[in-house]
Design a protein around this motif. Sequence first.
Motif, mmCIF file in Angstrom:
data_model
loop_
_atom_site.group_PDB
_atom_site.id
_atom_site.type_symbol
_atom_site.label_atom_id
_atom_site.label_comp_id
_atom_site.label_asym_id
_atom_site.label_seq_id
_atom_site.Cartn_x
_atom_site.Cartn_y
_atom_site.Cartn_z
ATOM 1 N N GLY A 9 0.792 -1.218 0.000
ATOM 2 C CA GLY A 9 0.000 0.000 0.000
ATOM 3 C C GLY A 9 0.822 1.265 0.000
ATOM 4 O O GLY A 9 0.295 2.354 -0.221
ATOM 5 N N ARG A 10 2.127 1.148 0.230
ATOM 6 C CA ARG A 10 2.948 2.342 0.360
ATOM 7 C C ARG A 10 3.235 3.011 -0.989
ATOM 8 O O ARG A 10 3.825 4.099 -1.021
ATOM 9 C CB ARG A 10 4.257 2.004 1.070
ATOM 10 C CG ARG A 10 4.024 1.427 2.462
ATOM 11 C CD ARG A 10 5.311 1.076 3.185
ATOM 12 N NE ARG A 10 5.036 0.308 4.398
ATOM 13 C CZ ARG A 10 4.695 0.841 5.572
ATOM 14 N NH1 ARG A 10 4.577 2.143 5.673
ATOM 15 N NH2 ARG A 10 4.464 0.077 6.624
ATOM 16 N N ASP A 11 2.822 2.376 -2.092
ATOM 17 C CA ASP A 11 3.002 2.969 -3.404
ATOM 18 C C ASP A 11 1.751 3.689 -3.885
ATOM 19 O O ASP A 11 1.742 4.248 -4.987
ATOM 20 C CB ASP A 11 3.388 1.887 -4.420
ATOM 21 C CG ASP A 11 2.374 0.754 -4.474
ATOM 22 O OD1 ASP A 11 1.718 0.501 -3.443
ATOM 23 O OD2 ASP A 11 2.239 0.124 -5.541
ATOM 24 N N LEU A 12 0.685 3.701 -3.070
ATOM 25 C CA LEU A 12 -0.573 4.317 -3.471
ATOM 26 C C LEU A 12 -0.671 5.717 -2.874
ATOM 27 O O LEU A 12 -0.414 5.922 -1.690
ATOM 28 C CB LEU A 12 -1.755 3.450 -3.027
ATOM 29 C CG LEU A 12 -1.702 1.996 -3.522
ATOM 30 C CD1 LEU A 12 -2.873 1.193 -2.985
ATOM 31 C CD2 LEU A 12 -1.668 1.944 -5.050
ATOM 32 N N LYS A 13 -1.058 6.681 -3.699
ATOM 33 C CA LYS A 13 -0.930 8.097 -3.375
ATOM 34 C C LYS A 13 -1.583 8.472 -2.050
ATOM 35 O O LYS A 13 -0.949 9.080 -1.174
ATOM 36 C CB LYS A 13 -1.523 8.926 -4.510
ATOM 37 C CG LYS A 13 -1.272 10.413 -4.396
ATOM 38 C CD LYS A 13 -1.939 11.162 -5.549
ATOM 39 C CE LYS A 13 -1.473 10.617 -6.894
ATOM 40 N NZ LYS A 13 -2.106 11.348 -8.032
ATOM 41 N N ALA A 14 -2.848 8.110 -1.873
ATOM 42 C CA ALA A 14 -3.555 8.520 -0.658
ATOM 43 C C ALA A 14 -2.977 7.853 0.583
ATOM 44 O O ALA A 14 -2.992 8.434 1.677
ATOM 45 C CB ALA A 14 -5.043 8.203 -0.781
ATOM 46 N N LEU A 15 -2.467 6.633 0.441
ATOM 47 C CA LEU A 15 -1.870 5.939 1.574
ATOM 48 C C LEU A 15 -0.460 6.452 1.849
ATOM 49 O O LEU A 15 -0.048 6.568 3.012
ATOM 50 C CB LEU A 15 -1.850 4.433 1.312
ATOM 51 C CG LEU A 15 -3.215 3.796 1.008
ATOM 52 C CD1 LEU A 15 -3.066 2.291 0.834
ATOM 53 C CD2 LEU A 15 -4.230 4.116 2.099
ATOM 54 N N ARG A 16 0.258 6.777 0.790
ATOM 55 C CA ARG A 16 1.609 7.312 0.956
ATOM 56 C C ARG A 16 1.580 8.645 1.702
ATOM 57 O O ARG A 16 2.487 8.953 2.482
ATOM 58 C CB ARG A 16 2.262 7.482 -0.418
ATOM 59 C CG ARG A 16 3.761 7.722 -0.368
ATOM 60 C CD ARG A 16 4.403 7.598 -1.739
ATOM 61 N NE ARG A 16 3.880 8.577 -2.682
ATOM 62 C CZ ARG A 16 3.220 8.268 -3.781
ATOM 63 N NH1 ARG A 16 2.990 7.000 -4.080
ATOM 64 N NH2 ARG A 16 2.784 9.208 -4.595
ATOM 65 N N ALA A 17 0.513 9.402 1.499
ATOM 66 C CA ALA A 17 0.398 10.698 2.175
ATOM 67 C C ALA A 17 0.285 10.543 3.686
ATOM 68 O O ALA A 17 0.579 11.483 4.435
ATOM 69 C CB ALA A 17 -0.811 11.455 1.632
ATOM 70 N N ARG A 18 -0.133 9.372 4.141
ATOM 71 C CA ARG A 18 -0.277 9.130 5.577
ATOM 72 C C ARG A 18 1.014 8.638 6.227
ATOM 73 O O ARG A 18 1.070 8.441 7.437
ATOM 74 C CB ARG A 18 -1.384 8.105 5.823
ATOM 75 C CG ARG A 18 -2.759 8.603 5.399
ATOM 76 C CD ARG A 18 -3.828 7.549 5.624
ATOM 77 N NE ARG A 18 -5.155 8.059 5.299
ATOM 78 C CZ ARG A 18 -6.220 7.944 6.078
ATOM 79 N NH1 ARG A 18 -6.125 7.327 7.234
ATOM 80 N NH2 ARG A 18 -7.385 8.437 5.708
#
Length: 642
Positions: free
Chosen positions: A605-614
Amino acid sequence: MAVTTRKSYCRFCHAYCALQVDVEDGRVKAVRGDADDPIYGGYTCVKGRQLPEQTNHPERIRQSQKRVGEGRFEPIASEQALDEIAERVGAIVAEHGPRAVATYNGTHAFQNSVQLAVSKAWHQGLGSPSYYTSVTIDQPAKFISMARHGVWGGGGHSFESSDVALVVGNNPLVSVYSPYGGPSPFNPFKSLRDAQRRGLSLICVDPRKTELARRADLHLQVKPGEDPTLLAGLLRVILEEERHDADFCAEHTQGLEALRRAVAPFTPDYVARRTGVPEALVVEAARRFAAGPRGVATAGTGPDMAPHPNLTEHLVLCLNTVCGRVNREGEAVPNPSVLAPVSRRAEATPPWPAFGVGPRSRVRELGEIFGEMPTASLADEILTPGEGQVRALLCVGGNPAVAWPNQPKVLRALESLELFVTIDVRWSASAQRADYVLAPKVCLERPDATVLTDSWYSAPYAHYTEAAVEPEGDLIEEWELFTGLAQRLGTPIRLEGGELALDPKPSKHDVLEKALPRPRVPLETLRAKEGGAVWRDIAVQVGPPRERDGERPRLELAPEGIPEELGTVRAEPFAATGGGYGEDAERYSHRLISRRLLHVYNSSGRDLKALRARGTTNPAFMHPDDLTDLGLVDGDLVELRS
């Protein structure tokens, strides 16, 4: 082109939230919770809401890759890749024997409804015991404790029917995981809210003031690693005050007096001094749990990654057993399972040898754990020369380079393999070290049924979904690696319903029919139903015990090793202020504990924009007062040693 909406469910993690999927021009446009679903009621988490980006991600691996040099890969057709992999596997088996070929199933392998069954059957057909999954480095204590204690055939009380629940080291409001008696992971906020509205008393045991702890009626803020001390203290109060179910214990258990003796030294004042939980709270929690009359105790990942996890899980089972928290003859079974039903009888399944048996590891002589080799030994199995050395690794849905213990050793092991094949949607740390990276379909591109969660629901619920979109690219499902190898190597795949025909290539439905031969609702009926459904006409009651000659089977409260381990715990030195454990009680200032993050699923999940923002790291959280005491300020670089 018009947008069409299809029903499916998320397989980012194990919660399987029901979804409505908007599709436009053959691509996933948006997803949202299915408000009409009778179990989920529209619930989803932040991870599942990123499925459109996961499916359409520009950096996603859509073509299988073959290593052609140091750090260099070239695309390869999936069938050609399977041809080459099969040839190399066959050569390794011919020279070194089947044991030289290993499979590791990571957490994402569990989200494909047939992958585990097919890969296990492939290993059996090949004759290789080198079968590993993430379970043996995650929560093996749950299964080990069940094997030592035994299982009640009628099942235990459900969270939904309980008057009191004791939840140890679990925070399902974040982890969306609680299949053994905590708030439902399928809409945890609603599950907890509904239970407390009808009068449930919630006791939460956790070092942190978690989201669940803040909603608890009693929060026992135990010192990290002291769960067995606290649980032994609760059992002592219950047994000392004769608050247990004496009739059930006399009829269906053995070892009660041995357990009573083993927990006797864990007096409330001792437990309070050692755990940090006030004595009055220890006594109140024990009495409240024992009062019930219906109730359930359960533990999460936290205690299973702390010292004495097998003991902790055993004491949780003992709390349920000594208080008689089981379904009796004639009672309704809330969920008798739809896809893989089991019979329910008011009798004990006695302890069985589920660990330390079968083929032995060449490392520390470890045996299998419930039919799997222990993953913590796999790096050594790869690095240690000699007969049985693992030379080929097939990795599915996992990232060993960051998941297995002792990372430097793991990296050496992965880089020393003669053949390393991984299935991955991205260039993970493990994929970068592979010889072949096979490109898989993601969940909205494949059919599935709710096999993993079949027994976790509070009602007879099932969901069979077709693919919401057709995949773009030369992609396979995870299980197709193993059917492809079996077909090429001439080895069988025997599932519960019989041997799987491999020529012509089977469909997902073909495999599901062999893996689930006796569902309560025909698979074709489930397949024809759009969305998930509760099958209200399925009603099962706990049946009578079977007629037996001789002594009836009993649950074991004090199996070999448990009283001794309780004695070990009681004899351990402990510090009132220090953070160390056992002999290191005074050596370390703090204790490091595990926790879950809602926005990622392990390393995914760390490559997905909304999740990376967290956040893109695994932060070490520390109390502000501790930072002040250590003289640390914003920007300081801190090294943790253990």
